[in-house]
Design an enzyme around this catalytic site. Structure first.
Site, PDB file in Angstrom:
ATOM      1  CG  ASP A  35      -1.983  -1.070   1.143  1.00 61.15           C
ATOM      2  OD1 ASP A  35      -2.630  -1.350   2.169  1.00 61.15           O
ATOM      3  OD2 ASP A  35      -2.143  -1.643   0.044  1.00 61.15           O
ATOM      4  CB  SER A  78     -10.501  -6.157 -39.442  1.00 61.75           C
ATOM      5  OG  SER A  78     -11.025  -7.400 -39.745  1.00 61.75           O
ATOM      6  CD  GLU A 108       3.130 -11.925 -40.850  1.00 63.96           C
ATOM      7  OE1 GLU A 108       2.032 -11.883 -40.269  1.00 63.96           O
ATOM      8  OE2 GLU A 108       3.963 -11.012 -40.803  1.00 63.96           O
ATOM      9  CE  LYS A 110      -7.362 -13.834 -40.789  1.00 64.90           C
ATOM     10  NZ  LYS A 110      -8.273 -14.447 -39.826  1.00 64.90           N
ATOM     11  NE  ARG A 131      -9.418  -6.828 -34.265  1.00 65.45           N
ATOM     12  CZ  ARG A 131      -9.979  -7.482 -35.267  1.00 65.45           C
ATOM     13  NH1 ARG A 131     -10.023  -8.792 -35.251  1.00 65.45           N
ATOM     14  NH2 ARG A 131     -10.482  -6.827 -36.274  1.00 65.45           N
ATOM     15  CD  GLU A 166      -4.603 -14.051 -33.667  1.00 67.84           C
ATOM     16  OE1 GLU A 166      -4.293 -12.839 -33.753  1.00 67.84           O
ATOM     17  OE2 GLU A 166      -5.733 -14.478 -33.929  1.00 67.84           O
ATOM     18  CB  CYS A 422     -30.684 -50.046 -19.276  1.00 68.40           C
ATOM     19  SG  CYS A 422     -29.604 -49.872 -20.702  1.00 68.40           S
TER      20      CYS A 422
HETATM   21  P1  AMP Z   1     -10.606 -11.021 -39.232  1.00 64.54           P
HETATM   22  O1  AMP Z   1     -10.902 -11.033 -37.759  1.00 64.54           O
HETATM   23  O2  AMP Z   1     -11.176 -12.178 -39.957  1.00 64.54           O
HETATM   24  O3  AMP Z   1     -10.824  -9.694 -39.858  1.00 64.54           O
HETATM   25  O4  AMP Z   1      -9.042 -11.302 -39.360  1.00 64.54           O
HETATM   26  C1  AMP Z   1      -8.140 -10.460 -38.776  1.00 64.54           C
HETATM   27  C2  AMP Z   1      -7.526 -11.175 -37.608  1.00 64.54           C
HETATM   28  O5  AMP Z   1      -6.561 -12.109 -38.031  1.00 64.54           O
HETATM   29  C3  AMP Z   1      -6.771 -10.227 -36.753  1.00 64.54           C
HETATM   30  O6  AMP Z   1      -7.580  -9.723 -35.744  1.00 64.54           O
HETATM   31  C4  AMP Z   1      -5.690 -11.065 -36.163  1.00 64.54           C
HETATM   32  O7  AMP Z   1      -6.102 -11.416 -34.883  1.00 64.54           O
HETATM   33  C5  AMP Z   1      -5.676 -12.323 -36.957  1.00 64.54           C
HETATM   34  N1  AMP Z   1      -4.363 -12.731 -37.424  1.00 64.54           N
HETATM   35  C6  AMP Z   1      -3.848 -13.973 -37.273  1.00 64.54           C
HETATM   36  N2  AMP Z   1      -2.634 -14.080 -37.807  1.00 64.54           N
HETATM   37  C7  AMP Z   1      -2.331 -12.875 -38.312  1.00 64.54           C
HETATM   38  C8  AMP Z   1      -1.198 -12.362 -38.991  1.00 64.54           C
HETATM   39  N3  AMP Z   1      -0.167 -13.142 -39.287  1.00 64.54           N
HETATM   40  N4  AMP Z   1      -1.232 -11.077 -39.354  1.00 64.54           N
HETATM   41  C9  AMP Z   1      -2.309 -10.289 -39.075  1.00 64.54           C
HETATM   42  N5  AMP Z   1      -3.400 -10.718 -38.449  1.00 64.54           N
HETATM   43  C10 AMP Z   1      -3.424 -12.005 -38.068  1.00 64.54           C
END
Ligand code: AMP
Length: 657
Positions: A35, A78, A108, A110, A131, A166, A422
């Site tokens: 505190d 997004s 990359e 997804k 997010r 992520e 049963c």
């Molecule tokens: P969406 O929600 O379908 O619009 O897709 C976007 C989401 O993809 C973002 O919110 C990220 O959380 C996710 N994501 C996963 N991998 C990647 C990546 N390599 N680059 C950017 N976004 C990514």
């Protein structure tokens, strides 16, 4: 040290104590000292409002306010989706048309998880948020701290960096969790993404820690000091600071990029995370600024979405499982087929209507799909492949386990076995009784239950309490020690208390929540048995259907007999914990110190919390009592100095008289 430096030091120190307290559950400092640190930081922040910032621990009531809203200074955007390689080529054409000179892309995966932003200050992890809607997320720092791969300190990072990535549940962890749940007949987690989201939103970091989440980072959102020129350099920088960075490849020409996108889809099983697409991002950061963003997504990136994997296979058989309440569930046996990383050999057919609507027949070729890791599903029948002799499936009208009639009530999709004896229902009921959420009998899973039933050692849950080690010794897979252990585990379950016992009985409609409500209100099974229907429905959370089902069970000869025999076997049928808010120690705080003779510290703590009291690790003016055993040290001295009443173990006992 000037004020600024002291504030930075204080923040760091407080965060370290928060971590020890909330995550490690091992306080590193006494309450009042903590505190004092927070007070000092507040004072300095008041004197230098320009230095106060929203991530300061002072901004969070009582340390960390989990899930409080966090505004992202740089929005978490997004992505625009594309579904064909043509659309991806069109994206490339638009980028090249808008930018002068050669173009490079970073590819990359997804990752199908949850996007988070992490803030590091002076190289230390200070906070992390989901997010949310991209602009405002929730503070999940307490749970992010449990991620083994998230570094708490960065090497050589600038004063302030915000990175985005992520959070995901590794597929292997997801499968292991679901295997455990299946063994306990608990509902399965739908997919790793939902499992990760649920884990990150746990209030209790210990639960989150058990879920073993992981993280990969893929963007610098913000940083002090000079920025790199390209995305690949940004990723390299993050890796150099010590962050786990997303796998990535750089391409300058379109054809190899398209090939790589397809290849990534074909090899998605090899990644530890689920991936639902490939992200193509412009490498040049100045180029990104030129292209800018639309309202929802940047123009410099595209996400190519892979369709969920589907395969054809032969359905070789339809079998019926009988659940503990008698519901018949049809299952398809399939010729083994690889799908989204696992070998699929069966799929649920839900119920009679599902089979009829799709006209699924034994011998058919069917299309199966697994989106993410969801339990495989039969989408359709490939009629062109139907064998000439395939006949429509006839749902059984007698139970395959006991031969009793099967009934299907008007308006219900479920068909039930009506057999009181049963064996399939009996096995499921016993397994449920022993399961973790119920009586929690370690070592008594479905396979052992089947063994006990097959040997005629038990018929009802009450029979379990008559088992002796000698009965089990010659069961396959049992040694002397495992027999002793199982009997000990069964014995220990006698003390689980009313709420678990109620749930364990497996009364239709009476789930875990209803059991808790009933146990807390009535306190004993005897009181519930003599309660009128109106007294049951009067309770919040107990609806008429639940109350009627419970009354019917209690009034049935089998239900009453089982309860009587369980009680006769010494199974506790009163609430383990009296209503806490009305306990004799409600609102009081105890501190335990020294070596106790009559109790272990755990036992003493349990007695206190069972009576609504709280046990704290350090003494302050707010402490109600210090319970001191032998060799009590500084806590005793402090209690005396503050005038907090000190109890011996004998005194403690008198509180219960
Ligand atoms: P969406 O929600 O379908 O619009 O897709 C976007 C989401 O993809 C973002 O919110 C990220 O959380 C996710 N994501 C996963 N991998 C990647 C990546 N390599 N680059 C950017 N976004 C990514």
């Amino acid at each position: 040290m000037d004020d600024r430096q002291e504030m930075a030091r204080l923040r760091e120190e407080i965060e370290t104590h928060n971590h020890a307290y909330y995550v490690l559950d091992n306080p590193s400092i006494q309450d009042h000292e903590y505190d004092a640190l927070v007070r000092r930081l507040r004072m300095l922040e008041a004197a230098h409002p320009e230095e106060a910032h929203p991530d300061s621990p002072t901004a969070r009531v009582g340390g960390r306010a989990a899930f409080s809203p966090v505004r992202h200074a740089v929005p978490l955007e997004s992505l625009n989706d594309v579904f064909t390689l043509e659309e991806l080529s069109a994206f490339d054409a638009r980028v090249r048309a808008a930018l002068p000179g050669p173009v490079a892309y970073v590819l990359e995966p997804k990752v199908d998880g949850l996007s988070v932003a992490l803030t590091y200050e002076d190289g230390r992890f200070v906070s992390g948020a989901t997010r949310g809607d991209g602009v405002t997320g929730e503070d999940v720092t307490h749970n992010l701290l449990t991620l083994q791969t998230l570094p708490e300190a960065l090497r050589g990072a600038p004063a302030r960096v915000v990175v985005r990535g992520e959070v995901f549940m590794p597929k292997a962890v997801f499968r292991a969790l679901n295997a455990e749940r299946e063994a306990r007949e608990e509902p399965l987690l739908a997919n790793p993404r939902n499992a990760a989201a649920g884990s990150l939103r746990q209030l209790d970091p210990e639960v989150a820690a058990r879920r073993r989440l992981d993280i990969v980072l893929f963007n610098i959102q913000d940083m002090s000091g000079p920025w790199p020129e390209t995305h690949r350099e940004a990723l390299a920088l993050m890796a150099a600071w010590g962050l786990p960075v997303i796998p990535h490849t750089v391409f300058t020409a379109l054809p190899p990029l398209l090939d790589a996108v397809v290849r990534l889809g074909d090899t998605r099983e090899e990644h530890p995370f689920d991936l639902d697409g490939a992200v193509v991002k412009l490498d040049s950061l100045p180029g990104r600024r030129l292209l800018g963003s639309t309202a929802r997504a940047p123009r410099w990136a595209a996400a190519y979405k892979y369709p969920p994997e589907q395969k054809e296979t032969r359905l070789t058989d339809i079998t019926i499982q009988v659940g503990r309440t008698g519901v018949l569930t049809p299952r398809a046996t399939l010729a083994p087929v690889r799908l989204a990383g696992t070998t699929v050999t069966n799929a649920t057919l839900h119920n009679e209507d599902f089979i009829r609507d799709k006209d699924i027949r034994v011998g058919d070729t069917v299309v199966v799909q697994k989106a993410g890791e969801i339990i495989p599903e039969i989408l359709s029948v490939t009629l062109s492949q139907r064998p000439a002799d395939a006949v429509p499936y006839v749902f059984p009208d007698v139970c395959p386990a006991c031969g009793a009639a099967v009934v299907r009530e008007e308006g219900e999709s479920a068909a039930r076995c009506t057999g009181a004896e049963c064996p399939a229902q009996r096995a499921r009921r016993l397994a449920h009784f022993a399961s973790r959420g119920a009586m929690d009998i370690e070592g008594l899973g479905p396979a052992t239950v089947d063994l006990l039933l097959a040997r005629g050692l038990v018929k009802t849950p009450a029979d379990l309490y008559r088992l002796a080690p000698a009965d089990l010794a010659d069961l396959p897979g049992f040694a002397e020690k495992s027999a002793l252990n199982l009997v000990a585990a069964i014995d220990a379950s006698r003390q689980r208390g009313l709420e678990r016992l109620l749930f364990a009985l497996g009364i239709p409609q009476v789930g875990q929540k209803a059991s808790v409500v009933l146990a807390q209100h009535f306190g004993s099974l005897a009181a519930i048995r003599s309660a009128a229907l109106e007294a049951l429905t009067a309770l919040r959370d107990i609806g008429p259907a639940t109350a009627e089902s419970l009354r019917r069970y209690l009034d049935s000869p089998q239900g009453a007999h089982l309860i009587d025999t369980l009680e006769a076997a010494g199974v506790r049928s009163t609430a383990a914990q009296p209503l806490v808010s009305g306990g004799r120690f409600a609102g009081q705080t105890f501190v335990l110190t020294g070596t106790l003779q009559r109790h272990t510290r755990d036992q003493a703590a349990r007695r206190i919390t069972a009576e609504g009291g709280r046990v704290s690790s350090s003494v302050s003016e707010r402490t109600s009592y210090v319970l001191a055993g032998e060799k009590a040290g500084s806590k005793l001295t402090k209690a005396e100095a503050l005038g907090v009443p000190v109890l011996t173990e004998e005194d403690f006992e008198t509180l219960f008289l």
